[in-house]
Design an enzyme around this catalytic site. Structure first.
Site: not given
Ligand code: NAP
Length: 490
Positions: A258, A292, A387
């Protein structure tokens, strides 16, 4: 049980780790820092490769008996663990908030969310079905059954110190696997408390262990070298996930990853602007943007772009930044100095390349960054490539549906994407065209324990939650039986 884990974090509290059924203090310790004050308030054992080996051996030994428990017995223990977590919600939420800066109201929400995974997998444990199926041989019968994959190694991030653990540990235990968790060094306390509660409700020694360590790769090496550890489940950055994927290849472990995301949020001109602002706020600003699935790129159709931008900026300006321990706080500090540097770098780079600050745009005291809205964001800016993991909402515009889809998919990531529209046909067309594992339609907060959570492309492999999450911890066994065709007289 000998553990200091029930103390409230006031002075420096030494926590212990649960390895092979014993609470150990460790030969060295690792400091746990409160990002709001930047003061050390707890320590955890700095586990060594020898500690990791002991945990490994205990997990392998416990697997032999745990897998043979009935699924109903495993389910009952998970239900007891679920209750124990909820009964201790405030203590865990306080520890979690102190170790990584999540506002306390959100931290309580995370504990409830984390517990929901335990409850859901307690139920899934009793639904590990097999199948019979026809085969051509007249004298053959065949079935497929599901068995636990084996002892599991889990590596988890700091941003959801409870939920990222329960959504691995609960399905592993439900399936009959044993599991060793290595939590992030910023947030080890929540993991240790969860293990303490598992032990308290009767979880057998070696079934769920936590190793806290300053050197993640040294303790992980023990697990990667061992063929007895049959699965790696990792949540964290794409960069580290890629490394661990390669390391797991040496012993061909089953793998779930993940990883990072770069979520687009498409807002079409037919949207109700006030509702779209509400969903973007829920999506972008929880956990100070350190999630996330937080949107990192907000694309607004040109005709409503100015109206949307001013309403979003007003809502963001009203956010209450403060001490995460206060009930009213909505935005806490970033997790550490490196996180603050990254957010500052992204905003400064965007502004240098032509972005306009509508609100925020600057670091505050300590590890705080002002909730920010940037307009005139363009491809090529650093925050469009990486990110940001901070409270920064970048706004871009688009003309057509096709242009919006193309821009949304123009990334190596594929975790979550969102769209806001009141046109049903468009909602279906766009959600089908988005190359992501999760799509929120008029919904900026999609996560729930029953759903398949996970990404594609650089965002990972596998799903967590629901029957999909359980399947990640099971292997399928095919049994073929040749039978005698006729009844034989005795
Ligand atoms: P990270 O730096 O990748 O660390 C994640 C975990 O990996 C930590 O426990 C870390 O331990 C460990 N680690 C680092 N290097 C390692 C090595 N060489 N060997 C073994 N373990 C190693 O990520 P993070 O900063 O904690 O978390 C943020 C990232 O997680 C973001 O990219 C976010 O998008 C992603 N994330 C994804 C999901 C999802 O479901 N897709 C959910 C939450 C977060 P140390 O702490 O000791 O370094």
């Amino acid at each position: 049980m000998s553990t200091a884990n029930s103390a409230t974090p006031a002075a420096i509290t030494p926590y212990k780790a649960l390895i092979a059924g014993r609470w150990i203090a460790g030969s060295g310790t690792l400091d746990v820092v409160n990002p709001a004050t930047q003061a050390v308030f707890a320590t955890v054992p700095d586990c060594t490769p020898d500690d990791a080996r002991r945990a490994h051996d205990a997990a392998v030994e416990a697997f032999a008996t745990w897998r043979r428990q009935t699924c109903f017995a495993r389910s009952a223990l998970l239900k007891a663990w679920h209750k124990a977590i909820l009964a201790d919600q405030e203590r865990i939420a306080r520890a979690l908030s102190s170790e990584m800066g999540k506002p306390i109201a959100e931290a309580r929400g995370e504990i409830a969310y984390a517990a929901a995974y335990v409850e859901s997998f307690a139920e899934e444990a009793t639904r590990i079905y097999g199948e019979t199926f026809p085969v051509p041989g007249a004298n053959k019968r065949a079935f497929a059954s599901r068995e636990p994959v084996g002892p599991v190694y889990a590596v988890t991030p700091w941003n959801f110190p409870a939920a990222m653990i329960t959504r691995k540990v609960a399905p592993a235990l439900a399936a009959g696997c044993t599991i060793i968790v290595k939590p992030a060094k910023q947030s080890p306390l929540t993991a240790l408390i969860l293990a303490e509660l598992w032990e308290k409700v009767g979880g057998p020694a070696g079934t769920f262990q936590v190793i806290t360590a300053s050197n993640a790769s040294r303790v992980s090496e023990v697990m990667f070298q061992s063929p007895a550890i049959r699965k790696l489940t990792f949540t964290g950055s794409t960069e580290i996930g890629r490394q661990l994927y390669q390391q797991a290849a040496a012993t061909i472990k089953k793998v779930s990853l993940e990883l990072g995301g770069h979520a687009p949020f498409l807002i079409f001109a037919d949207a109700d602007i006030d509702l779209a602002v509400k969903e973007v706020m829920a999506c972008k600003f929880r956990n100070a943007g350190q999630t996330c699935v937080c949107t990192n790129r907000i694309y607004v159709q040109e005709s409503i772009a100015d109206a949307f931008a001013s309403k979003l900026a007003a809502a963001v300006t009203a956010l209450k930044v403060g001490n995460p321990a206060d009930d009213a706080t909505q935005i806490g500090p970033l997790v550490d100095a490196a996180a603050l540097r990254k957010v500052s770098r992204h905003v400064d780079n965007a502004v240098q390349l032509g972005a306009t600050v509508l609100t925020g745009g600057k670091a505050l005291d300590g590890l705080y960054y002002a909730p920010t809205v940037l307009a005139n964001v363009k491809p090529g800016m650093e925050l469009m490539e990486e990110e940001t993991f901070g409270p920064v909402a970048p706004l871009l515009t688009f003309k057509s549906e096709a242009e919006a889809i193309q821009a949304a998919n123009d990334t190596p990531y594929g975790l979550a994407a969102y769209l806001y529209t009141n046109d049903l046909s468009r909602a279906i067309r766009v959600s089908e065209a988005l190359e992501y594992g999760i799509v929120g339609v008029n919904d900026g907060a999609t996560a729930t324990a029953q759903a398949p959570f996970g990404g594609i492309k650089d965002s990972g492999i596998g799903r967590e939650g629901g029957p999909w999450g359980l399947a990640e911890f099971l292997e399928v066994k095919y049994v073929s039986i040749a039978i005698k065709a006729d009844c034989q007289p005795h």
